[in-house]
Design a protein around this motif. Structure first.
Motif, mmCIF file in Angstrom:
data_model
loop_
_atom_site.group_PDB
_atom_site.id
_atom_site.type_symbol
_atom_site.label_atom_id
_atom_site.label_comp_id
_atom_site.label_asym_id
_atom_site.label_seq_id
_atom_site.Cartn_x
_atom_site.Cartn_y
_atom_site.Cartn_z
ATOM 1 N N GLN A 154 -2.642 -5.098 14.451
ATOM 2 C CA GLN A 154 -3.340 -3.904 13.978
ATOM 3 C C GLN A 154 -2.536 -3.246 12.848
ATOM 4 O O GLN A 154 -3.067 -2.505 12.040
ATOM 5 C CB GLN A 154 -3.498 -2.934 15.161
ATOM 6 N N VAL A 155 -1.242 -3.542 12.829
ATOM 7 C CA VAL A 155 -0.366 -2.956 11.802
ATOM 8 C C VAL A 155 0.656 -4.007 11.391
ATOM 9 O O VAL A 155 1.103 -4.809 12.216
ATOM 10 C CB VAL A 155 0.337 -1.678 12.343
ATOM 11 N N CYS A 156 0.968 -4.016 10.098
ATOM 12 C CA CYS A 156 2.050 -4.889 9.626
ATOM 13 C C CYS A 156 3.104 -4.022 8.965
ATOM 14 O O CYS A 156 2.809 -3.295 8.013
ATOM 15 C CB CYS A 156 1.534 -5.925 8.635
ATOM 16 N N PHE A 157 4.327 -4.079 9.493
ATOM 17 C CA PHE A 157 5.443 -3.328 8.916
ATOM 18 C C PHE A 157 6.174 -4.199 7.903
ATOM 19 O O PHE A 157 6.521 -5.347 8.203
ATOM 20 C CB PHE A 157 6.419 -2.905 10.015
ATOM 21 N N VAL A 158 6.389 -3.624 6.707
ATOM 22 C CA VAL A 158 7.102 -4.338 5.653
ATOM 23 C C VAL A 158 8.175 -3.438 5.043
ATOM 24 O O VAL A 158 8.175 -2.217 5.238
ATOM 25 C CB VAL A 158 6.141 -4.803 4.521
ATOM 26 N N GLY A 159 9.073 -4.059 4.288
ATOM 27 C CA GLY A 159 10.079 -3.317 3.511
ATOM 28 C C GLY A 159 9.991 -3.805 2.081
ATOM 29 O O GLY A 159 8.932 -3.833 1.489
ATOM 30 N N HIS A 160 11.130 -4.201 1.516
ATOM 31 C CA HIS A 160 11.249 -4.960 0.268
ATOM 32 C C HIS A 160 11.015 -4.181 -1.016
ATOM 33 O O HIS A 160 11.802 -4.285 -1.948
ATOM 34 C CB HIS A 160 10.339 -6.187 0.328
ATOM 35 N N SER A 161 9.920 -3.385 -1.117
ATOM 36 C CA SER A 161 9.678 -2.669 -2.374
ATOM 37 C C SER A 161 10.455 -1.356 -2.428
ATOM 38 O O SER A 161 10.549 -0.739 -3.484
ATOM 39 C CB SER A 161 8.182 -2.384 -2.551
ATOM 40 N N HIS A 162 11.000 -0.928 -1.289
ATOM 41 C CA HIS A 162 11.788 0.310 -1.203
ATOM 42 C C HIS A 162 10.931 1.555 -1.457
ATOM 43 O O HIS A 162 11.469 2.620 -1.747
ATOM 44 C CB HIS A 162 12.977 0.302 -2.177
ATOM 45 N N VAL A 163 9.603 1.404 -1.386
ATOM 46 C CA VAL A 163 8.688 2.550 -1.550
ATOM 47 C C VAL A 163 7.891 2.698 -0.253
ATOM 48 O O VAL A 163 6.993 1.900 0.027
ATOM 49 C CB VAL A 163 7.721 2.336 -2.735
ATOM 50 N N PRO A 164 8.207 3.725 0.556
ATOM 51 C CA PRO A 164 7.524 3.858 1.849
ATOM 52 C C PRO A 164 6.094 4.368 1.698
ATOM 53 O O PRO A 164 5.760 5.031 0.715
ATOM 54 C CB PRO A 164 8.388 4.894 2.592
ATOM 55 N N GLY A 165 5.254 4.048 2.675
ATOM 56 C CA GLY A 165 3.888 4.550 2.656
ATOM 57 C C GLY A 165 2.961 3.645 3.446
ATOM 58 O O GLY A 165 3.377 2.617 3.980
ATOM 59 N N VAL A 166 1.695 4.059 3.522
ATOM 60 C CA VAL A 166 0.690 3.332 4.309
ATOM 61 C C VAL A 166 -0.418 2.821 3.385
ATOM 62 O O VAL A 166 -0.890 3.556 2.507
ATOM 63 C CB VAL A 166 0.088 4.243 5.406
ATOM 64 N N TYR A 167 -0.810 1.564 3.598
ATOM 65 C CA TYR A 167 -1.904 0.923 2.863
ATOM 66 C C TYR A 167 -3.005 0.578 3.860
ATOM 67 O O TYR A 167 -3.000 -0.498 4.459
ATOM 68 C CB TYR A 167 -1.414 -0.356 2.178
#
Ligand code: ZN
Length: 251
Positions: A154-167
């Motif tokens: 239902q949710v995928c947690f990612v990092g990498h771009s160093h810009v937090p937020g929800v899509y």
């Protein structure tokens, strides 16, 4: 309840500030989404800390680059990766500690699935290397290909771009400042970028992480001693000064 951290980038001041806040919140479990090392001045210390406090860490592009020739990195990132690799091989440090570092890096997985959550470093369709940034909200092909990889999640947690937020799957990008109550994962499927502990790039220099209780995602920011990390970076000739400068602006 668990805390999710990512993109520590060998920054122990930022990591310690985040760990203190996680402790203060009483969160017992910590997962790391990768890029423990790279860019920053203390790869050994940061890795040791992660190995001690995190239940596991996923494979980031910097760990991947450190284990191979980092040919696809830009020159500044590659200089830091080459220096980091040397640091993890230092002959004046215990050999078994070096061995433990490489064994740990080698054991990092590309993705983790648990309950309603999928965890990767980059993106669901390219777990190690693909960035998800706010302008991707206007790229329906990219986003739908990413959501196609969700499976049961239902949710995928990612990092990498160093810009937090929800899509959210229905489109758009929600900055953490617009979600003071957090993000309820049942509202709709979404990719959640948890931001970076050690090198934020959303214009806020404070370390970023999230907490997740299985239903609600909350974004957190913690100030740390940026000047101390900058001094350590500038003391290493192989690390470009730019890597110190950007920490102050969060860019
Ligand atoms: Zn990173």
């Amino acid at each position: 309840m668990q805390a999710l951290i990512s993109d520590l980038h060998s920054n122990t001041e930022a990591l310690e500030a985040v760990l203190a806040e996680i402790k203060r919140l009483g969160v017992p479990r910590i997962l790391c989404l990768g890029d423990v090392i790279g860019y920053g001045p203390e790869p050994r210390e940061t890795l040791l800390r992660v190995m001690a406090v995190c239940e596991s860490s996923l494979l980031g592009n910097h760990e991947h680059g450190c284990m191979q020739y980092a040919s696809d990195f830009n020159p500044k990132a590659r200089a830091a990766i080459d220096w980091t690799r040397e640091q993890l091989n230092r002959r004046d440090r215990p050999r078994d500690e070096n061995f433990r570092f490489w064994t740990y890096l080698d054991g990092m997985k590309k993705e983790l699935r648990e309950g309603k959550a999928l965890f990767v470093h980059g993106s669901p369709r390219d777990p190690i290397k693909e960035y998800i940034v706010p302008k991707d909200a206007e790229d329906p092909v990219k986003m739908s290909e990413c959501f196609a990889k969700f499976g049961d999640a239902q949710v995928c947690f990612v990092g990498h771009s160093h810009v937090p937020g929800v899509y959210p799957e229905s489109g758009g990008y929600l900055a953490p400042s617009t979600l003071p109550e957090g993000w309820a994962i049942e509202s709709e499927r979404a990719i959640v970028n948890i931001g970076s502990v050690g090198q934020p790039r959303d214009g806020d220099p404070r370390a970023s992480f999230v907490t997740f209780d299985g239903e609600l995602v909350r974004f957190h920011r913690v100030a740390y001693d940026v000047a101390a990390t900058q001094r350590k970076i500038r003391a290493v000739p192989q690390l470009p000064d730019y890597l110190a400068e950007r920490l102050a602006t969060g860019r």
